[in-house]
Design a protein around this motif. Structure first.
Motif, PDB file in Angstrom:
ATOM      1  N   SER A 182      -9.199  10.788  20.304  1.00 32.47           N
ATOM      2  CA  SER A 182      -8.684   9.576  19.579  1.00 32.47           C
ATOM      3  C   SER A 182      -7.294   9.655  19.184  1.00 32.47           C
ATOM      4  O   SER A 182      -6.726   8.460  18.738  1.00 32.47           O
ATOM      5  CB  SER A 182      -9.669   9.486  18.285  1.00 32.47           C
ATOM      6  OG  SER A 182      -9.021  10.333  17.409  1.00 32.47           O
ATOM      7  N   PHE A 183      -6.502  10.507  19.623  1.00 37.87           N
ATOM      8  CA  PHE A 183      -5.078  10.558  19.616  1.00 37.87           C
ATOM      9  C   PHE A 183      -4.385  10.122  21.293  1.00 37.87           C
ATOM     10  O   PHE A 183      -3.198  10.087  21.354  1.00 37.87           O
ATOM     11  CB  PHE A 183      -4.478  11.997  19.413  1.00 37.87           C
ATOM     12  CG  PHE A 183      -4.856  12.410  18.014  1.00 37.87           C
ATOM     13  CD1 PHE A 183      -4.363  11.905  16.936  1.00 37.87           C
ATOM     14  CD2 PHE A 183      -5.645  13.560  17.749  1.00 37.87           C
ATOM     15  CE1 PHE A 183      -4.685  12.351  15.591  1.00 37.87           C
ATOM     16  CE2 PHE A 183      -6.071  14.044  16.505  1.00 37.87           C
ATOM     17  CZ  PHE A 183      -5.427  13.311  15.483  1.00 37.87           C
TER      18      PHE A 183
ATOM     19  N   LEU B 116      -3.724   9.740   3.087  1.00 44.55           N
ATOM     20  CA  LEU B 116      -3.638   9.728   4.478  1.00 44.55           C
ATOM     21  C   LEU B 116      -4.268  11.111   4.669  1.00 44.55           C
ATOM     22  O   LEU B 116      -5.091  11.536   5.657  1.00 44.55           O
ATOM     23  CB  LEU B 116      -2.127   9.498   4.998  1.00 44.55           C
ATOM     24  CG  LEU B 116      -2.190   9.940   6.394  1.00 44.55           C
ATOM     25  CD1 LEU B 116      -3.310   9.503   7.366  1.00 44.55           C
ATOM     26  CD2 LEU B 116      -0.853   9.446   7.070  1.00 44.55           C
TER      27      LEU B 116
ATOM     28  N   VAL C 255       0.403  14.481  12.410  1.00 44.26           N
ATOM     29  CA  VAL C 255      -0.536  13.777  11.749  1.00 44.26           C
ATOM     30  C   VAL C 255       0.022  12.338  11.300  1.00 44.26           C
ATOM     31  O   VAL C 255      -0.487  11.045  11.540  1.00 44.26           O
ATOM     32  CB  VAL C 255      -1.170  14.414  10.600  1.00 44.26           C
ATOM     33  CG1 VAL C 255      -2.110  13.488   9.774  1.00 44.26           C
ATOM     34  CG2 VAL C 255      -1.992  15.664  11.230  1.00 44.26           C
TER      35      VAL C 255
ATOM     36  N   TYR D 182      -2.033   2.600  12.249  1.00 48.00           N
ATOM     37  CA  TYR D 182      -3.295   2.034  11.759  1.00 48.00           C
ATOM     38  C   TYR D 182      -3.109   1.520  10.191  1.00 48.00           C
ATOM     39  O   TYR D 182      -4.135   0.755   9.828  1.00 48.00           O
ATOM     40  CB  TYR D 182      -4.325   3.266  11.634  1.00 48.00           C
ATOM     41  CG  TYR D 182      -4.751   3.633  13.002  1.00 48.00           C
ATOM     42  CD1 TYR D 182      -5.564   2.788  13.871  1.00 48.00           C
ATOM     43  CD2 TYR D 182      -4.230   4.845  13.416  1.00 48.00           C
ATOM     44  CE1 TYR D 182      -5.590   3.599  15.215  1.00 48.00           C
ATOM     45  CE2 TYR D 182      -4.590   5.207  14.881  1.00 48.00           C
ATOM     46  CZ  TYR D 182      -5.235   4.459  15.627  1.00 48.00           C
ATOM     47  OH  TYR D 182      -5.661   4.948  16.855  1.00 48.00           O
ATOM     48  N   PHE D 183      -1.959   1.768   9.659  1.00 47.14           N
ATOM     49  CA  PHE D 183      -1.855   1.127   8.331  1.00 47.14           C
ATOM     50  C   PHE D 183      -1.016  -0.096   8.408  1.00 47.14           C
ATOM     51  O   PHE D 183      -0.480  -0.516   9.360  1.00 47.14           O
ATOM     52  CB  PHE D 183      -0.862   2.208   7.264  1.00 47.14           C
ATOM     53  CG  PHE D 183      -1.974   3.222   7.095  1.00 47.14           C
ATOM     54  CD1 PHE D 183      -2.401   2.997   5.761  1.00 47.14           C
ATOM     55  CD2 PHE D 183      -2.064   4.365   7.904  1.00 47.14           C
ATOM     56  CE1 PHE D 183      -3.349   4.282   5.266  1.00 47.14           C
ATOM     57  CE2 PHE D 183      -2.860   5.369   7.313  1.00 47.14           C
ATOM     58  CZ  PHE D 183      -3.495   5.376   6.055  1.00 47.14           C
ATOM     59  N   PRO D 184      -1.459  -1.018   7.386  1.00 46.33           N
ATOM     60  CA  PRO D 184      -0.806  -2.644   7.356  1.00 46.33           C
ATOM     61  C   PRO D 184       0.596  -2.463   7.255  1.00 46.33           C
ATOM     62  O   PRO D 184       1.272  -1.415   6.838  1.00 46.33           O
ATOM     63  CB  PRO D 184      -1.406  -3.211   6.160  1.00 46.33           C
ATOM     64  CG  PRO D 184      -1.938  -2.071   5.341  1.00 46.33           C
ATOM     65  CD  PRO D 184      -2.420  -0.922   6.218  1.00 46.33           C
TER      66      PRO D 184
ATOM     67  N   HIS E 222       0.533  10.135  14.455  1.00 49.23           N
ATOM     68  CA  HIS E 222      -0.253   9.607  15.233  1.00 49.23           C
ATOM     69  C   HIS E 222      -1.519   8.608  14.151  1.00 49.23           C
ATOM     70  O   HIS E 222      -2.489   8.122  14.463  1.00 49.23           O
ATOM     71  CB  HIS E 222      -1.217  10.626  15.693  1.00 49.23           C
ATOM     72  CG  HIS E 222      -0.690  11.034  17.079  1.00 49.23           C
ATOM     73  ND1 HIS E 222      -0.879  10.371  18.175  1.00 49.23           N
ATOM     74  CD2 HIS E 222       0.198  12.247  17.311  1.00 49.23           C
ATOM     75  CE1 HIS E 222      -0.419  11.015  19.232  1.00 49.23           C
ATOM     76  NE2 HIS E 222       0.285  12.327  18.534  1.00 49.23           N
ATOM     77  N   SER E 223      -0.835   8.257  13.047  1.00 47.88           N
ATOM     78  CA  SER E 223      -1.572   7.482  12.001  1.00 47.88           C
ATOM     79  C   SER E 223      -0.915   6.394  11.439  1.00 47.88           C
ATOM     80  O   SER E 223      -1.824   5.226  11.000  1.00 47.88           O
ATOM     81  CB  SER E 223      -2.099   8.324  10.854  1.00 47.88           C
ATOM     82  OG  SER E 223      -2.730   9.634  10.844  1.00 47.88           O
TER      83      SER E 223
ATOM     84  N   VAL F 293       0.865  -1.160  -0.070  1.00 47.34           N
ATOM     85  CA  VAL F 293       0.006  -0.185   0.132  1.00 47.34           C
ATOM     86  C   VAL F 293       0.797   1.330  -0.090  1.00 47.34           C
ATOM     87  O   VAL F 293       2.055   1.280   0.654  1.00 47.34           O
ATOM     88  CB  VAL F 293      -0.945  -0.012   1.235  1.00 47.34           C
ATOM     89  CG1 VAL F 293      -1.595   1.258   1.604  1.00 47.34           C
ATOM     90  CG2 VAL F 293      -1.720  -1.213   1.215  1.00 47.34           C
TER      91      VAL F 293
END
Lengths: 267, 267, 267
Positions: free
Chosen positions: B236-237, B36, B51, B58-60, B54-55, B4
């Motif tokens: 949510s962070f 993203l 960003v 969540y990605f594979p 903190h993200s 991805v």
């Protein structure tokens, strides 16, 4: 899988684009759909044509461009699909796709007249969803373009030409082709024309833009000058661009698409 | 298919992102490309880093993050790719990707110096399209990272650290890390620090933010208070966030990134 | 590959949507994820329901709609998934998905209570990422819906009904359902109701909208009138729409969702 579909519209990012993608996946469930841009100025065919023309070469061959900047929807303008040497284009016959097709080379043009490749109910206001998206989806599956409708002569298409700069003894006269979302002012003056008159990095250019005479350093990149300082450079479109480092040149100068730009040659 | 590619930029949703995606598909026609975020503040490297940091989890695993917040494009900053324990990162060496790489663990870092994996013509203003997008596309196909250029020592990278809150007898001193598009004010104060001083749901916190002393209820979620009422919560962070239910806290308080936040401890 | 996932939120195009997509790809690496719309008015459940209801039929059967307009997140509202005759819907039980499920036909409804199909840590403010996205991803892989939690009776769901227009001897009384990003005013008055009272293209309709009496030509498409002129037409939702050619009707008339619209019948 099949061919990539790249979508350019003036709809903004929202439901109208979402519906078009739903229609495409209903026909080709494994379509690869890419947003080229949806922030084209509303009904600004020339801006759409500019963005498409300066972007298409970055896409893989056989990409189907689904192009919807369509002020004449539901009226007399024709709905067409174009096969060029390397690509496919689907959209209204209003000049939007003309510069790409002319540069890449026409193969076949058809009018989208075969209802078999449209949605069963065609609205009068959203051919992007009801006519163009289905046509693009079928082309992405490998459909022959002439299945979509009757062939028409490329000579009969509505033409759109970008204004060309004129060079005289003392000036280069051009105009503003595009203002991007950062307020960068993109002119129609290509790098070659500037280099041809001996412009070099570090020179101060005398530029009259929208009636205002300015002395602007010609530099390598945005950060070549201090924050807030005006500059000009050859940008990623290979065109002369007037910019403010971390600022908004278009607002600073109150300049918009179509305004004239004159470069004074050193004498 | 392959890995991805997740794209984060400060370009907004428009043609610049569209061109990058075209380039990626030209190299890997079946690439899975995910946005993203493209609404990072212009040239705001720290916001982009926040960003991304903190993200990414969540990605594979093996996702290639294509990161372009690049005020120094065309200047002396290096173009790099990083292989961490679980991911790949491609972008400028300006700190943007540093917090992720540091947390996930460096494997290899290379400078993007091999022209074979760039576009044939590299502009001075858009390395996102001409250098970073091709590198990400080749990594998505499984290319070994050291094909992209010479290895460099992670110690030589430009570092970016998020400011850490300090806790004293009477205060927790933190700052605003991020203001989201709803005006929610996200601080650098993590849940654990608050719970460590005995804060419980329903407490009223004394908070000084941007020089203003406020009494704000610490609640479970946005709808725990009436419409228009200020609240704070763990978001949510997993950070302390100041918000107005259905309102815009950042505008209400005139607060921006970098402003100080002080929590008074109960004594 | 599996089923298409179409995402509709009020998050805007940015990091919150990006994180949801990361979560989906972590579960189904080859998911086909489509943005239906992310520009729904903040916490405007009715607007989200309108856009979803008027769009779902354009998507292929078995599409999983991931729907997050969720003002009650973290409170008492239930998280649910619905299997209808042709589709799947995942989101909050606040009416957002009700009109689609009612029209397409309920098969099964479950409460999302099985932690196996959630992220390990569930925040109180972002169930879109922590509960709904995982559920949608598993459904896209073909998971049976009743694996996600206990079945509940469709009769117990929160209902949302769009207001229906009323027709009397002298009037059709309706209201504004949606204002799109161009300021087009979309009413709840369907084409059939208008045609049923004998309205024809070219007629001048007497319309009272937000307390103002107007005479507006009923035309075929936007370009049927001059630039800047007000018009009404049957739009791509098959509803009566009030628009200004190349202008913004909502700003011109100061009209918003929920305002009343009265059509005077010819007598």
């Amino acid at each position: 899988m099949g061919r990539v579909i790249a979508v350019i519209t003036d709809f903004g990012y929202g439901v109208y684009v979402g519906q078009m993608k739903g229609v495409i996946l209903g026909i080709n469930p494994s379509a690869i759909i890419i947003d080229l841009a949806h922030d084209i100025g509303r009904q600004n065919v020339r801006e759409g044509a500019f963005v498409l023309y300066h972007s298409y070469k970055y896409f893989p061959k056989e990409t189907v461009f689904l192009c919807v900047v369509d002020p004449g929807v539901g009226g007399h303008r024709r709905a067409i699909a174009i096969e060029t040497k390397n690509y496919f284009l689907v959209g209204p016959d209003n000049g939007l796709m003309y510069p790409v097709a002319e540069e890449d080379g026409f193969r076949r043009v058809v009018e989208l007249s075969n209802p078999r490749y449209m949605l069963p109910a065609v609205s009068r206001t959203f051919h992007g969803r009801d006519i163009f998206a289905p046509a693009a989806a079928y082309l992405s599956l490998g459909l022959e373009i002439n299945e979509l409708g009757c062939e028409i002569d490329p000579k009969d298409l509505v033409r759109l030409k970008f204004p060309k700069p004129r060079s005289s003894d003392r000036y280069i006269d051009g105009e503003v082709l595009y203002v991007d979302r950062f307020g960068n002012i993109i002119t129609n003056i290509p790098d070659k024309l500037l280099y041809g008159i001996g412009v070099k990095l570090g020179d101060i250019l005398s530029i009259e833009v929208a009636g205002r005479l300015l002395e602007i350093p010609f530099v390598k990149n945005y950060s070549s000058v201090e924050e807030g300082v005006m500059l000009c450079l050859i940008d990623s479109f290979n065109l002369l661009e007037i910019s403010v480092n971390r600022g908004n040149a278009s607002k600073t100068l109150n300049v918009k698409e179509g305004d004239s730009v004159r470069i004074f040659k050193n004498t």
